[in-house]
Motif scaffolding. Structure first.
Motif, PDB file in Angstrom:
ATOM      1  N   ASN A  61      11.047   1.319 -12.460  1.00 27.14           N
ATOM      2  CA  ASN A  61      10.509   0.667 -11.275  1.00 27.14           C
ATOM      3  C   ASN A  61       9.337   1.445 -10.671  1.00 27.14           C
ATOM      4  N   ALA A  62       9.513   2.735 -10.467  1.00 26.53           N
ATOM      5  CA  ALA A  62       8.459   3.555  -9.876  1.00 26.53           C
ATOM      6  C   ALA A  62       7.233   3.624 -10.781  1.00 26.53           C
ATOM      7  N   ALA A  63       7.469   3.736 -12.083  1.00 32.28           N
ATOM      8  CA  ALA A  63       6.354   3.814 -13.032  1.00 32.28           C
ATOM      9  C   ALA A  63       5.555   2.510 -13.054  1.00 32.28           C
ATOM     10  N   PHE A  64       6.243   1.376 -12.966  1.00 32.25           N
ATOM     11  CA  PHE A  64       5.563   0.080 -12.962  1.00 32.25           C
ATOM     12  C   PHE A  64       4.684  -0.063 -11.731  1.00 32.25           C
ATOM     13  N   LEU A  65       5.212   0.291 -10.573  1.00 30.57           N
ATOM     14  CA  LEU A  65       4.440   0.173  -9.341  1.00 30.57           C
ATOM     15  C   LEU A  65       3.231   1.105  -9.349  1.00 30.57           C
ATOM     16  N   LYS A  66       3.391   2.291  -9.903  1.00 29.09           N
ATOM     17  CA  LYS A  66       2.282   3.241  -9.985  1.00 29.09           C
ATOM     18  C   LYS A  66       1.179   2.699 -10.901  1.00 29.09           C
ATOM     19  N   LEU A  67       1.567   2.185 -12.056  1.00 30.83           N
ATOM     20  CA  LEU A  67       0.596   1.619 -12.996  1.00 30.83           C
ATOM     21  C   LEU A  67      -0.123   0.430 -12.373  1.00 30.83           C
ATOM     22  N   ILE A  72      -4.524  -2.783 -10.875  1.00 33.09           N
ATOM     23  CA  ILE A  72      -4.537  -4.154 -10.380  1.00 33.09           C
ATOM     24  C   ILE A  72      -5.962  -4.702 -10.248  1.00 33.09           C
ATOM     25  N   HIS A  73      -6.941  -3.813 -10.083  1.00 31.33           N
ATOM     26  CA  HIS A  73      -8.324  -4.277  -9.949  1.00 31.33           C
ATOM     27  C   HIS A  73      -8.809  -4.994 -11.212  1.00 31.33           C
ATOM     28  N   LEU A  74      -8.214  -4.680 -12.352  1.00 29.94           N
ATOM     29  CA  LEU A  74      -8.581  -5.369 -13.584  1.00 29.94           C
ATOM     30  C   LEU A  74      -8.144  -6.831 -13.538  1.00 29.94           C
ATOM     31  N   ARG A  75      -7.071  -7.090 -12.808  1.00 29.33           N
ATOM     32  CA  ARG A  75      -6.562  -8.467 -12.693  1.00 29.33           C
ATOM     33  C   ARG A  75      -7.272  -9.232 -11.584  1.00 29.33           C
ATOM     34  N   THR A  76      -7.496  -8.583 -10.443  1.00 30.25           N
ATOM     35  CA  THR A  76      -8.121  -9.275  -9.312  1.00 30.25           C
ATOM     36  C   THR A  76      -9.607  -9.551  -9.557  1.00 30.25           C
ATOM     37  N   ILE A 121      -5.810  -5.765 -21.279  1.00 29.79           N
ATOM     38  CA  ILE A 121      -4.755  -5.718 -22.301  1.00 29.79           C
ATOM     39  C   ILE A 121      -4.364  -4.282 -22.639  1.00 29.79           C
ATOM     40  N   GLU A 122      -5.366  -3.445 -22.864  1.00 26.40           N
ATOM     41  CA  GLU A 122      -5.079  -2.077 -23.325  1.00 26.40           C
ATOM     42  C   GLU A 122      -4.583  -1.170 -22.202  1.00 26.40           C
ATOM     43  N   GLN A 123      -5.193  -1.310 -21.016  1.00 26.11           N
ATOM     44  CA  GLN A 123      -4.857  -0.388 -19.937  1.00 26.11           C
ATOM     45  C   GLN A 123      -3.664  -0.834 -19.096  1.00 26.11           C
ATOM     46  N   TYR A 124      -3.370  -2.152 -19.115  1.00 26.33           N
ATOM     47  CA  TYR A 124      -2.269  -2.602 -18.261  1.00 26.33           C
ATOM     48  C   TYR A 124      -1.171  -3.357 -19.030  1.00 26.33           C
ATOM     49  N   ILE A 125      -1.512  -4.485 -19.626  1.00 29.96           N
ATOM     50  CA  ILE A 125      -0.499  -5.350 -20.237  1.00 29.96           C
ATOM     51  C   ILE A 125       0.325  -4.615 -21.286  1.00 29.96           C
ATOM     52  N   SER A 126      -0.335  -3.872 -22.162  1.00 33.37           N
ATOM     53  CA  SER A 126       0.390  -3.185 -23.237  1.00 33.37           C
ATOM     54  C   SER A 126       1.377  -2.150 -22.698  1.00 33.37           C
ATOM     55  N   LYS A 127       1.102  -1.639 -21.494  1.00 34.06           N
ATOM     56  CA  LYS A 127       1.989  -0.641 -20.888  1.00 34.06           C
ATOM     57  C   LYS A 127       3.006  -1.270 -19.933  1.00 34.06           C
ATOM     58  N   ALA A 128       2.607  -2.321 -19.226  1.00 32.22           N
ATOM     59  CA  ALA A 128       3.475  -2.908 -18.204  1.00 32.22           C
ATOM     60  C   ALA A 128       4.560  -3.797 -18.790  1.00 32.22           C
ATOM     61  N   MET A 129       4.231  -4.574 -19.812  1.00 39.36           N
ATOM     62  CA  MET A 129       5.201  -5.536 -20.335  1.00 39.36           C
ATOM     63  C   MET A 129       6.490  -4.889 -20.831  1.00 39.36           C
ATOM     64  N   MET A 250      11.007  -8.013   1.878  1.00 34.88           N
ATOM     65  CA  MET A 250      10.060  -7.366   0.977  1.00 34.88           C
ATOM     66  C   MET A 250       9.115  -6.455   1.747  1.00 34.88           C
ATOM     67  N   PHE A 251       8.672  -5.407   1.052  1.00 35.65           N
ATOM     68  CA  PHE A 251       7.657  -4.513   1.595  1.00 35.65           C
ATOM     69  C   PHE A 251       6.351  -4.720   0.836  1.00 35.65           C
ATOM     70  N   PRO A 252       5.216  -4.796   1.544  1.00 39.71           N
ATOM     71  CA  PRO A 252       3.934  -4.975   0.850  1.00 39.71           C
ATOM     72  C   PRO A 252       3.548  -3.720   0.094  1.00 39.71           C
ATOM     73  N   CYS A 253       2.995  -3.896  -1.093  1.00 35.01           N
ATOM     74  CA  CYS A 253       2.490  -2.764  -1.865  1.00 35.01           C
ATOM     75  C   CYS A 253       1.165  -2.312  -1.254  1.00 35.01           C
ATOM     76  N   ALA A 254       0.788  -1.087  -1.547  1.00 32.00           N
ATOM     77  CA  ALA A 254      -0.420  -0.502  -0.953  1.00 32.00           C
ATOM     78  C   ALA A 254      -1.680  -1.308  -1.286  1.00 32.00           C
ATOM     79  N   PHE A 255      -1.669  -1.981  -2.430  1.00 29.06           N
ATOM     80  CA  PHE A 255      -2.852  -2.713  -2.889  1.00 29.06           C
ATOM     81  C   PHE A 255      -2.806  -4.203  -2.504  1.00 29.06           C
ATOM     82  N   SER A 256      -1.802  -4.613  -1.765  1.00 28.39           N
ATOM     83  CA  SER A 256      -1.663  -6.015  -1.405  1.00 28.39           C
ATOM     84  C   SER A 256      -2.703  -6.436  -0.360  1.00 28.39           C
ATOM     85  N   PRO A 257      -3.441  -7.522  -0.578  1.00 27.28           N
ATOM     86  CA  PRO A 257      -4.399  -7.992   0.436  1.00 27.28           C
ATOM     87  C   PRO A 257      -3.713  -8.300   1.759  1.00 27.28           C
ATOM     88  N   ILE A 258      -2.528  -8.901   1.699  1.00 27.91           N
ATOM     89  CA  ILE A 258      -1.728  -9.094   2.907  1.00 27.91           C
ATOM     90  C   ILE A 258      -0.732  -7.963   2.964  1.00 27.91           C
TER      91      ILE A 258
END
Length: 259
Positions: A61-67, A72-76, A121-129, A250-258
């Motif tokens: 859980n902690a590792a996923f949130l850190k990644l 997340i900027h790659l997705r937004t 894909i390389e920096q996020y998806i391959s590690k997060a999934m 729920m608690f907002p993540c640090a990168f959440s727009p809201i």
């Protein structure tokens, strides 16, 4: 005499044929029947909101949130993120996020672009999934009388309250549900970020995303509001259309727009 009878028969045939033709033309010229009473407020534009829930393996859980915080900027870069939250109560090791799209065509183009984005894909998806145990999504629309409104200040906690309603959508339960939400917001008990109803996924659901300054403030407000006759009356009327309900804090993540 025979010729006279034939003439009479021919005239009768022509008269019947003429009447039939006039009837057909009359039917074709009639306007197509239309409902003259509206069934209720309707969606007026194509904008929709995708709700996504990711179930994370507990030890990651902690590792996923850190990644996600780092990448997340790659997705937004591809489409608009409304908010991203970590679930505290009502579901362990979950994150919930909302994405906005102008149309289904836009979403399809975004998904296609992401599939071709090597950094994503390389920096996020391959590690997060590999950190996830499952994923879920739902397409929702704002109910006609709601809009996305950011909280009055940063911080705080969010409650995603989900109501399973009787079939029919906002045309059936909208007025009563609007009154129930309105008594809470109008009386200053809570701030509604948005009210959404489902289009794809579990049907006949309506979600209210509430904001509170803290979990303790939420508890105090609920205690006070449940003693307010206006709230009790409105909720009781809305409950006539309700089958079941659930909620997540729920608690907002640090990168959440809201946040």
């Amino acid at each position: 005499m025979i010729q006279t009878d034939k003439m009479i028969q021919l005239r009768a045939i022509f008269r019947n044929a003429s009447r039939h033709a006039e009837h057909c033309l009359s039917v074709k010229s009639r306007p197509t029947p239309r409902a003259w009473i509206s069934t209720g407020p309707q969606q007026q534009h194509g904008t929709f909101y995708e709700f996504r829930t990711y179930y994370i393996q507990p030890h990651l859980n902690a590792a996923f949130l850190k990644l996600t915080n780092e990448k997340i900027h790659l997705r937004t870069a591809h489409s608009e993120l409304i908010g991203y939250w970590s679930v505290e109560y009502g579901g362990l090791n979950q994150v919930f996020h909302i994405w906005k799209y102008d149309s289904y065509a836009q979403r399809a183009s975004v998904r296609a672009a992401l599939a071709q984005d090597p950094n994503w894909i390389e920096q996020y998806i391959s590690k997060a999934m590999p950190m996830l145990s499952s994923q879920d999504n739902e397409v929702t629309y704002l109910v006609p009388w709601s809009k996305v409104q950011k909280p009055p200040k940063d911080g705080g906690v969010f409650e995603l309250a989900t109501f399973q309603m009787k079939p029919g959508g906002p045309a059936v339960w909208g007025k009563a549900f609007q009154a129930a939400v309105g008594t809470h917001t109008g009386s200053g008990y809570a701030h509604a970020v948005g009210v959404f109803h489902s289009e794809f996924g579990p049907l006949n659901q309506v979600h209210v995303l509430w904001w509170y300054e803290s979990a303790d403030q939420r508890a105090a407000i609920r205690h006070t509001s449940h003693e307010d006759a206006r709230v009790v009356a409105a909720v009781r009327e809305s409950a006539a259309y309700l089958l079941s309900q659930k909620s997540k804090l729920m608690f907002p993540c640090a990168f959440s727009p809201i946040e």
